[in-house]
Design an enzyme around this catalytic site. Sequence first.
Site, PDB file in Angstrom:
ATOM      1  CB  SER A 551     -25.238  21.783 -41.994  1.00 43.15           C
ATOM      2  OG  SER A 551     -26.235  21.763 -42.541  1.00 43.15           O
ATOM      3  CG  HIS A 672     -24.260  19.818 -46.804  1.00 46.31           C
ATOM      4  ND1 HIS A 672     -24.564  21.089 -46.669  1.00 46.31           N
ATOM      5  CD2 HIS A 672     -24.842  19.348 -45.761  1.00 46.31           C
ATOM      6  CE1 HIS A 672     -24.890  21.293 -45.622  1.00 46.31           C
ATOM      7  NE2 HIS A 672     -24.906  20.279 -44.749  1.00 46.31           N
TER       8      HIS A 672
END
Length: 699
Positions: A551, A672
């Site tokens: 990320s 994610h």
Amino acid sequence: MTEAPSAPLPATITYPVAERLDLAEQLHGHTVADPYRWLEDTADPRTEEWSRAQDVLARSWLDAMPGRERLDGRLKELMRTGSVSTPTWRAGRAFFTRRGPEQDHPVVVVRETDGTERVLLDVSVLDPSGRTTLDSWSPSLEGTRLAYQVSVGGNEHSLLHVVDVETGELVEGPIDRCRYSAIGWLPGGEEFFYVRQLDPALLPEDEKLFHRRVWRHRVGTNPDADDVNVHGDGQAHTFYYTLTLSHDGRWLVVSGAPSTMKHDSVWIADLHGDAALTPVILSDAGVQCSASVARDGRLYLHTNHGAPRQRLCVADPANPTEWTELIAEEPDSVLDGVRWLNGDLVVLRTRHAVSELHLHDATTGAHKREIPLPGTGSLHGMSVVDAHTGHDQDTLWFGWTDFVTPQSVYRFSTSTGETVLHEAAPGRVELPAVTTQQVAYASKDGTTVHMFVVSGEQKPDLPRPALLTGYGGFAIGRGPGYSATTLAWVEAGGVWVHVSLRGGDEEGEDWHVAGMRGNKQNVFDDFHAAAERLVRDGWTTPQQLAIMGGSNGGLLVGAALTQRPDLYAAVVCSAPLLDMVRYEKFLLGRLWADEYGSASVSEELGWLLSYSPYHQVVTDVEYPSVLFTVFESDSRVDPNHARKMCAALQHASASDPTKHPVLIRRETEVGHAGRSVSRTVSLAVDQLTFLANATGMEL
């Protein structure tokens, strides 16, 4: 057991063809090239063909990496520790999650007043495919109903359900569009407040992921027709909200922010009065503030207003803008959390990312004692019994972990002053012998930065393969914690290092500001300086040094490999941000402009271009081995960042691709964040074997 030999690594490598467009734009006087923009479009047949070819290429390499079977077995064993969460108490019942040694997901357990336990919710039963993950859960005040949220295929959209605790039967749901929603139950268990997005079909195309509202809902009614819109109209469409309700159901506190910058707005309503939400503080003030009404009837405000390392204030909820400081900021620790405990306050502080607990008088704020902890580690979650539970009113439960302790639960009693183990993680695993230490070093500008070093030896005995990680953004910090990948790497003879980079919150809001917007280069300088210190101290060499991040941490390692390709041998770049000129155009990107800056602003575009990894790739440079890992259901960071960067590196790198390949690993039906244990292990096997092969480690 002797491991079956892997297929040999390919002798040659041919990257899939990726057309380079002659595309450049003039932005605020900058010529910005974007030769792989077509890879942003997943529906483009060229993107589909390129992605399929990359899948074949990646598997031909990853499946041939030596040590896969052995590492897979060891990671599964190290994950068998399982985990357990702190209990949430409701009228004598304790609700908590536990993941046993053989379980792929945690289950929600209820412990009855007589001590018997039963599983209340198991997503593996709801969906045996493993695609469904548990996002959150909240029992009613009476402990008779449980609201829970799940997501499917990693999309994090959160479907809300309610079950009867006694029977386990579904009472209602699913209610869709409940991403990141808190639940505030009213007394009686018939109504709750929650957060739900407006119908995307009614929203502009580029705003379909936003427009949230706070609603009042009666269980069993139609949420689309009968819910009461409590708050959110007239606010910025990017606002995210959370909420808390006082134990007596009188005071509703709603908090929100228009971006991830945590410039909070807080409102409070007297539900026994006119129920109108009154501002406590608004995001224009530019400060963080979380607030709740405790059992003593006072409004507690945890804020960095006038205190970058946080302080605690108190107010009368009927007069919520008149604050009195109760616990002041400290110069060398960060106030991270507070829990009211039977007339006292338990205060969580972190000192250089290491947790501490302190007991204060709730009336005066005076410090009473430090609460003993099991060691040097991280605390996750604090809980106390509710007013309707007739025992242990003097007890605090908290989650605990360190580098060799999987998440367990301890309890502290104010009566005895002792901290004891309440429940250990359920699995028993033989762990490797490791040493851990926190090392301070100077960054490029002289700033002192700290890093955790986990190794088999207390001091460097010879240069070893090292794995360096960090995050450095969004005021998110990370302290010591149990990690199967860390232990497996060190057990194989490596060194694992996590750096508390600027941009996080390890040293308060000033530390965060020093690593954001125009100061972002400080984060990368901190990371490079950590690598250089490890080399200088003899822990590793550039030829043995691997880096990994996800990320915002993917942006970190993307910048690291383009700025210092000579310093790193191998990179795993997971779910990354890499095109910092166009990141705002995709998924949740616009929420991050306060953190990074916006390409629509001339000065800020200059910041972004100075480090944007995609734009810093140049030809005739020997780049390290790179593995991108992306998740097709990611609803935060678009996988197009990694696709474009992969194509750019495959085109530009002057390294021998059979020695320093650039690969992209694509995974479907996962997002994610949350994933099953089995999928976590599969990903880690690919990542660690790739890094081990590039750094000379024998797994």
